[in-house]
Structure formats: C-alpha cells, structure tokens
Design an enzyme around this catalytic site. Structure first.
Site, short mmCIF file in Angstrom:
data_model
loop_
_atom_site.label_atom_id
_atom_site.label_comp_id
_atom_site.label_asym_id
_atom_site.label_seq_id
_atom_site.Cartn_x
_atom_site.Cartn_y
_atom_site.Cartn_z
N ASP A 1 -95.05 -70.01 5.84
CA ASP A 1 -96.04 -70.50 6.79
C ASP A 1 -97.42 -70.38 6.15
OD1 ASP A 1 -96.59 -67.83 6.87
OD2 ASP A 1 -95.93 -67.51 8.92
N ASP B 1 -87.45 -71.32 13.49
CA ASP B 1 -87.51 -69.96 12.93
C ASP B 1 -88.00 -69.01 14.01
OD1 ASP B 1 -90.44 -68.58 12.24
OD2 ASP B 1 -90.52 -70.71 12.71
N GLY C 1 -98.04 -74.60 18.05
CA GLY C 1 -98.71 -74.31 19.31
C GLY C 1 -97.78 -74.19 20.49
#
Length: 379
Positions: free
Chosen positions: A94, A268, A218
């Site tokens: 990420d 994930d 989000g």
C-alpha cells in the site's frame, strides 16, 4: 509489456461476479482472492511456507511501516522485499496514506504532501506522492499503490470534493515518479466517500491515466455495510473490465462474498490474524471464541468441516489451554486456521462463479454462518 495483466475467465450468470487471473512478475493468482496482510514483511506468526501450504498467491506489505523500520534502503540492499522476507510469490504494497491518516495524531495536508509525526517516537515526517513511489520502488513489490488522501467517514461533500481532486493530482504525480513500470504495476485509488458524483469524477480522472489496475478506497472505515455495498454498486461499473479491481481493507466473510458479487477481484484485511490473537475463530458454523470456558473439555477440532493443519491435528481444548497460558503456538494455530478459512472461502466463491450459482452460495453460507440471524456479529 506491463508488469500486471488481468485475464478474464468468466462472469457468473446469477450475480455478475467475475472469475479471472492476475499475472505478475512473481507468478499468477486466481481471482476473486483474499490477500493476507504482512504489515512488517511478515504475516504475523506465519512462515512463507505455511502461507504457500494454504495456497496464498499474493500477500500485502505496508510501505509506511517498512519505511520507518527497517527502512526501504536496507530492503533495497537485501535485494528487495521478496528476497528480504523469502517470499517468491506476488506482493502488493500500500502507499502509506492510510497509516498517515489513521496512526498519526498530528498531521497537516498540503498540496505537496502530508506532514505528520512518526507514531513510534514522535519525530516529524513528510510523505508525498514522490516519496511513496521512491519507497515502493525500493521495496520492489509487484503491485504498488498510488499515494492518496484517506478522508474520514463521514465527511462533507465539500471536503470530499477537494480531497478527490487532490487525490487525482497526486495520482498523476505518482505515475510520473514511478521508476519501474516494466516490473511493478501501479494501481490508482478511487475515492469519493458515499457520494456517487464524486466517485464518478474520481474514476473518470484515474481511468484517463490508464493505470494497470484500480482500487476502491475509502470504504471499511466505519460506514455501515449497506452503504459500502451501495457505493460498490455504482463504483465498480466505472472501472475498466480488462484491469483488476481491489477493495482495500475488507476481510469479513460476508463482505468478501458481497464484494465479489459487485465485481471486486482482490481484498485484503488484518482481520483474520488480529482476531486470532484473542482466540476468535471463523468457522463454517459461525464465530467461535476458543478461550471460552465451555471449550475446556471439548476435544473436537475448531471447525469439523475444515481440513487445515490446525483442525486436522489439534483440539479446541488444547488450543484454549495454549491461549489461556499465553503460548505463542496457540496464536499460530488460530491464525493459520483463520487465514486458511478465508482463502478456502474464496476458492468456494470462485467455484460458485464457475457453476453460475454465487447467489445461492451466498444464501447457504450466510444461513450456516449466522449472518442472517438478528444481532449477527460482523464475522
């Protein structure tokens, strides 16, 4: 030749979920899939060999945490993250954005990037799109994520609009700064909260930049599940059919199935290993807290329908004993089981798509797991 290629296999006639395969420089994996999270270059208490035994084709690592410890330069010197952690399958990193917004008490967002304090020692740090790319290029992950702003839930339309516009500008900067497109695929992250107009704008901006894959960001930040499903219903159709779609931070069994039905390929979450550490296990018959006194003399497996290493070899009574005595092996056994449960669930989802019956599978699973009951737990 791009580093990441999505191969479409078929659509479930009953639900519209899709079966596919993602090809990376470190092998391929079938989708929809769940990615175990190895925040600090390790999936907590698991060895790479154990993850392979449960057929994990891709894991996730965390840019922010590895930047702070041990530092991306050390990992570069080691030959990259794959060599450093002895994992020869795919890795996704990420961007660090979520951690900056969730872990740091002090943060200031500017056009250039984000000023914040190191959550370990309070030092002032700065993370920008360019820095996030530099770190991930050093890590050498197969899939890297663009640096985005992670707005809180709920947020006003005005705030979210500015945030989406900034995230799009940052995405463009990430593309420019990305130095290894031939062997690392960069995904853009669609933001916009629960506002359809802003999700449309964000998707339009990012799709025009032609990333090799896209994430829906989000979500799973505290909003109710029905809002998450509604947002997915109008967001995933905005993304290209020939690229992978990744729903970030989602790992409860019901959300994995509902996400797949809405066209998501990759998920994930730290959930399976996090809850395992306090003795909470996912089973085919619902949630089980193995520490509970009623299991002290229960010599059956955690899940009678599971064929994982834990369930084939150890009893609820033994695992409860280990957990009560704070023995690490207990956490290893519950972590192994939970990860196996979710990876196996995704194989069942893929099989249901092959057979055009994912809607029926969802009903059967929800009934057995207990999601249909009043006051049903999240996992």
């Amino acid at each position: 030749m791009t580093a990441i290629r999505y191969e479409f296999i078929k659509t479930c006639k009953q639900t519209g979920a899709r079966l596919g395969r993602v090809h990376t420089p470190h092998g391929s994996f079938d989708t929809p899939t769940f990615m175990p999270v190895g925040t600090l270059a390790t999936v907590k208490t698991m060895s790479p060999e154990e993850l392979k035994a449960m057929d994990s084709g891709i894991i996730l690592s965390n840019t922010y945490h590895l930047w702070l410890r041990p530092g991306h330069e050390i990992i570069r010197e080691a030959g990259g993250l794959h060599k450093f952690m002895n994992w020869d399958r795919a890795i996704l990193t990420d961007s660090g954005g979520f951690q900056v917004f969730s872990l740091s008490d002090f943060r200031r967002i500017e056009e250039e990037g984000v000023h914040f304090r190191n959550h370990l020692n309070g030092d002032k740090l700065f993370l920008s799109p360019e820095k996030a790319m530099e770190i991930q290029n050093a890590l050498g992950s197969d899939i890297m994520m663009a640096f985005d702003e992670c707005p809180p839930f709920p947020a006003t339309f005005e705030y979210m609009k500015k945030s989406v516009e900034r995230t799009s500008r940052w995405a463009e900067r990430c593309l420019k700064a990305h130095e290894r497109p031939q062997d690392q695929g960069l995904f853009g992250i669609v933001q916009g909260g629960e506002f359809e107009e802003l999700r449309r704008q964000s998707a339009k901006d990012l799709v025009s930049m032609d990333f090799p894959g896209y994430a829906v960001g989000g979500l799973s930040v505290g909003e109710p599940k029905d809002i998450m499903n509604r947002v997915l219903e109008f967001t995933t159709p905005l993304l290209p059919d020939n690229k992978p779609r990744y729903l970030m931070g989602v790992g409860s069994p019901d959300s994995l199935i509902d996400g797949a039905i809405r066209g998501i390929d990759m998920f994930d979450c730290v959930l399976p290993t996090r809850i395992a550490r306090n003795g909470t296990c996912m089973t085919s018959e619902g949630r089980l807290v193995v520490k509970n006194a009623k299991f002290a003399r229960d010599f059956g497996p955690l899940d009678p329908n599971c064929d994982c290493y834990t369930c084939k070899n150890y009893s609820r009574a033994y695992i409860r004993h280990l957990m009560k005595c704070d023995e690490t092996f207990g956490i290893r056994l519950t972590s192994y089981h939970n990860l196996h449960f979710l990876l196996n669930l995704m194989e069942q989802v893929r099989q249901a798509i092959r057979e055009d019956r994912l809607g029926d599978f969802r009903e059967e699973f929800f009934e057995q797991y207990g999601f249909n009951k009043p006051n049903a737990k999240n996992f």
